[in-house]
Design a protein around this motif. Sequence first.
Motif, short mmCIF file in Angstrom:
data_model
loop_
_atom_site.label_atom_id
_atom_site.label_comp_id
_atom_site.label_asym_id
_atom_site.label_seq_id
_atom_site.Cartn_x
_atom_site.Cartn_y
_atom_site.Cartn_z
N LEU B 36 0.82 -1.21 0.00
CA LEU B 36 0.00 0.00 0.00
C LEU B 36 0.86 1.26 0.00
O LEU B 36 0.38 2.33 -0.37
CB LEU B 36 -0.92 0.00 1.23
CG LEU B 36 -2.06 -1.01 1.19
CD1 LEU B 36 -2.81 -1.00 2.51
CD2 LEU B 36 -3.02 -0.72 0.05
N ASP B 37 2.11 1.13 0.47
CA ASP B 37 2.91 2.34 0.51
C ASP B 37 3.72 2.51 -0.77
O ASP B 37 3.72 1.64 -1.63
CB ASP B 37 3.81 2.38 1.75
CG ASP B 37 4.70 1.15 1.85
OD1 ASP B 37 4.63 0.30 0.95
OD2 ASP B 37 5.46 1.05 2.82
N GLY B 38 4.39 3.64 -0.88
CA GLY B 38 5.15 3.95 -2.09
C GLY B 38 4.52 5.13 -2.81
O GLY B 38 3.32 5.37 -2.68
N PRO B 39 5.33 5.89 -3.55
CA PRO B 39 4.81 7.10 -4.20
C PRO B 39 4.08 6.81 -5.51
O PRO B 39 4.28 5.76 -6.12
CB PRO B 39 6.10 7.90 -4.47
CG PRO B 39 7.15 6.86 -4.65
CD PRO B 39 6.77 5.70 -3.77
N VAL B 40 3.29 7.78 -5.93
CA VAL B 40 2.68 7.69 -7.26
C VAL B 40 3.80 7.76 -8.30
O VAL B 40 4.87 8.32 -8.04
CB VAL B 40 1.66 8.83 -7.52
CG1 VAL B 40 0.45 8.66 -6.65
CG2 VAL B 40 2.29 10.20 -7.31
N GLU B 41 3.54 7.19 -9.43
CA GLU B 41 4.56 7.23 -10.49
C GLU B 41 4.65 8.62 -11.10
O GLU B 41 3.65 9.33 -11.16
CB GLU B 41 4.20 6.23 -11.59
CG GLU B 41 4.64 4.83 -11.25
CD GLU B 41 4.40 3.87 -12.39
OE1 GLU B 41 4.34 4.32 -13.54
OE2 GLU B 41 4.25 2.67 -12.12
N GLN B 46 12.83 16.27 -7.22
CA GLN B 46 12.57 17.16 -6.09
C GLN B 46 11.32 16.70 -5.32
O GLN B 46 11.30 16.71 -4.09
CB GLN B 46 12.36 18.57 -6.63
CG GLN B 46 12.25 19.62 -5.54
CD GLN B 46 11.83 20.98 -6.12
OE1 GLN B 46 11.74 21.15 -7.33
NE2 GLN B 46 11.57 21.91 -5.25
N GLU B 47 10.32 16.25 -6.08
CA GLU B 47 9.10 15.78 -5.42
C GLU B 47 9.37 14.48 -4.66
O GLU B 47 8.81 14.25 -3.58
CB GLU B 47 8.00 15.57 -6.47
CG GLU B 47 7.43 16.89 -6.99
CD GLU B 47 6.47 16.70 -8.16
OE1 GLU B 47 5.56 17.51 -8.30
OE2 GLU B 47 6.67 15.73 -8.94
N LYS B 48 10.24 13.63 -5.23
CA LYS B 48 10.58 12.38 -4.52
C LYS B 48 11.29 12.69 -3.20
O LYS B 48 11.05 12.03 -2.19
CB LYS B 48 11.47 11.50 -5.40
CG LYS B 48 10.70 10.76 -6.47
CD LYS B 48 11.64 9.97 -7.35
CE LYS B 48 10.87 9.33 -8.51
NZ LYS B 48 11.76 8.83 -9.55
N GLU B 49 12.16 13.71 -3.23
CA GLU B 49 12.85 14.09 -1.98
C GLU B 49 11.84 14.57 -0.94
O GLU B 49 11.95 14.25 0.24
CB GLU B 49 13.89 15.17 -2.26
CG GLU B 49 15.19 14.59 -2.76
CD GLU B 49 16.32 15.61 -2.75
OE1 GLU B 49 16.24 16.58 -1.99
OE2 GLU B 49 17.27 15.42 -3.53
N GLN B 50 10.88 15.35 -1.40
CA GLN B 50 9.87 15.84 -0.45
C GLN B 50 9.01 14.69 0.06
O GLN B 50 8.63 14.65 1.24
CB GLN B 50 9.00 16.92 -1.11
CG GLN B 50 8.28 17.74 -0.04
CD GLN B 50 7.50 18.91 -0.59
OE1 GLN B 50 7.56 19.20 -1.78
NE2 GLN B 50 6.77 19.59 0.26
N PHE B 51 8.74 13.74 -0.82
CA PHE B 51 7.98 12.55 -0.42
C PHE B 51 8.75 11.81 0.69
O PHE B 51 8.17 11.41 1.71
CB PHE B 51 7.79 11.64 -1.63
CG PHE B 51 7.10 10.34 -1.31
CD1 PHE B 51 5.72 10.24 -1.31
CD2 PHE B 51 7.84 9.21 -1.01
CE1 PHE B 51 5.09 9.04 -1.00
CE2 PHE B 51 7.22 8.01 -0.70
CZ PHE B 51 5.84 7.92 -0.70
N LEU B 52 10.07 11.65 0.48
CA LEU B 52 10.87 10.94 1.48
C LEU B 52 10.91 11.69 2.81
O LEU B 52 10.87 11.08 3.87
CB LEU B 52 12.29 10.72 0.96
CG LEU B 52 12.44 9.61 -0.08
CD1 LEU B 52 13.85 9.60 -0.66
CD2 LEU B 52 12.12 8.24 0.52
N LYS B 53 10.98 13.02 2.73
CA LYS B 53 10.95 13.82 3.97
C LYS B 53 9.65 13.55 4.73
O LYS B 53 9.65 13.35 5.94
CB LYS B 53 11.02 15.32 3.63
CG LYS B 53 12.42 15.88 3.53
CD LYS B 53 12.32 17.40 3.40
CE LYS B 53 13.62 17.96 2.85
NZ LYS B 53 13.48 19.36 2.46
#
Lengths: 407, 398
Positions: B36-41, B46-53
């Motif tokens: 269920l977890d993980g980011p949208v494709e 930069q957005e991935k970094e913010q997602f990880l934060k």
Amino acid sequence: MKTTLLLILILSFTKNFTQSDSALFKRVPADTSKMKLNMDAVYNRPFLQAGKLPVSLGGYLEANSSYFITDGVTDGLSFQVPRMTLFVASSIKKRIKFLSEIEFEEGGKEISIEFASMDIELHPLLNLRGGIVMNPIGAFNQNHDGPKWEFVSRPLSATTILPATWSTAGFGLFGKYAHNNFVWAYEFYASNGFDDKIISNAQNRTHLAASKPNRDRFEESFNGVPLITAKTAFRHRKVGEIGLSWMGGIYNKFEDDGLVLDKRRRVDAFAIDFNSVIPRIKTYITGEWCWVLVDVPGTYSQQYGSQQQGGFLDIVQPLIKRKLFGWENSTVNVAARLEYTDYNVGTFKETNGTISDHIFAVVPGLSFRPSQQTVIRVNYRYHWQTDLLGNPAARTSGIQFGFSTYF
Amino acid sequence: MKMIKRKYIVCIVMACLSLLACKKTGPKAAAEEELLDGPVEGLSGQEKEQFLKGDRAFNNDIFTKENGLGPIFVANSCGSCHAGDGKGHPFTSLIRFGQYDSTGNQYLDFGGPQLQNRAIPGYNPEVLPLGARSSKLLPPANTGLGYLDAVSDADILAMADPYDADGDGISGVANWVHTPSYCDYRAQSIERNGKHIGRFGRKGAAYDLLQQTANAYNQDMGINSSFEPIDTYSHSEVDPEISNAAIHSVVFYLRTLKAPIQRQPAKVESGRQVFTSLGCETCHKAQLKTGDYKIAVLANKTFYPYTDLLLHDMGPGLDDGYTEGSATTAEWRTPALWGLGLSKNSQGGNYYLMHDGRATSIESAILMHGGEGEKSKLNYQSLSVTDKNNLIQFLESL
């Protein structure tokens, strides 16, 4: 403080380098004439002595590399120097000794005095010890030197349930009685204790080791109530050693400036440890099991367990013992460790279902010892970690390579 | 000879160890559709970094009294209640109380609207005031929330049928809520009498994920922010205990968590047909679309949540005696069914379904439907065993 310690370290290194070319330093052989128990670990270390100086120096270094994967995700290969430890010991006068152990963790990020005590020997059955004492809970806490183990990582139960290495300021007694093949020993200490970090920490679980960063325990008690640690051990020369230990006290600040803040809340840790060598095949077996009971406030989260348990079993089998690569009496060992830690023994009030939060690990490995003071080791580790709710376990595997050596 | 054998053994063991540790033979990641977890494709670097934060703030930040927890609280981290971003467990449930009609909460002076049932040592947690009607709520899953956030108000209202004009027994109304001043209204947000459409929370009482997040920090953990500065214990305004940046990272994380992926849809086609034939899809809308949205990869997309984001009267069996916004005590926002089959992986191996987790199987959840869901429930009861099984398999595939 850090600068001073670093200076001592550099000076000690300099002297160590010179000792290989000079007769100034000589190695003090470990005393093998007596039956050693776990409690003797602080004495049972190689030391170097300069001439007739009453001060002996020693220490050990560990360096590792590791590569782990958890459920398909890896941070890649990394290298660590988890600790370098310096021992300084001195015979001040006949039957009065000073022993110390200063640890530089993670390349000097943390420097701590793990052990610094004065021992006064009155009688084999009655010796006094004071200073910073290594609480004798289980066996690993006192006997944690890297070169003594065939495994890169320390046992989880000994470090995350019991808080090895855990030491505090205090005083106590110890003694030993030996008869033929049999020896009995005891230790008893009163020291400063834990604080309420054990149930309020970033681990999100009951975690005795969360009190370790609190250096105030070396100068004052968190709540004025001493932590009592007691251990008794029995050894038979041909069978092995078994130890029973207990450490208990109040961990919370129940009173401040005369005002009662809370009831007194206890933490108690119990441990049983053993070690033995199977004759003829020389298989070395060592293990430890511990239980921790904590009076967690009923108003607090069940995430913080009131009972924890866990242990490890190490089996080390020498495969080859002969001259290898020019080193006399080198040894190649195959080893295996089984580990289990349950951080929260109990059931959910809401469902009556079992609370999980546990780890099971299997660690096979190989080690090469060019001397008994140096170990080069490679371990494979596989562990399963299940969260509080008992959801599918996170699986981690990895290989660790490294060495640890006394110097 | 014996020595040679030993050497071989050593070599073989070492080779095995190296092999076992290498990435190809290490523990594999679960298939994307099993998580269920993980980011949208399609997120940028930069957005991935913010997602990880946000991921770290959500899952790794543990609050203690030193960094602001409590003094009274429900949980001490976001991840405690949302393991793997899935549905919660009864252990992580919370209780709201004191608001049983449109007159507002009658128990705000007694700790309402949420019961902080835990406390740091030395403090007493709240207890339910005598006579207060209360509702037990399990944490919902976090997945796909950005898609739900990006649906336009107009599309939500287009699905509403407050007077049951089509006579199918299903109405469906939006939850009109007062929004806090810090809410940033989405484009073409529709307003009625100073109220906006809520779409998050069991009754859809939260306008957006910023409100939901700031409120959760405040009410669940006792962490005050500049958005929600009133301390739950002292009822007075206190300095922020978390930065706006941390809150915004968590909001971004929640917006960009991927939507659950259906598993083997071809194999459950007959179950899907049963689902439609029962009339379930009247409320559990299979397909929605997003409008313009501040996160480009979520804008103007079609997705499959199985919800209409509207309130429905679910009958006396599910009347919890608690209201939020314009929702009445028996009204619930249609929960999204996506991710239903993976619920057990965040609930300790068991199903705890419906708003309070009382349903321990999908079938029992179906049988708890009343009110506007009564007809579909009766239709389900008259199904053959095969059709029932097909339907359950379809729901588990979501």
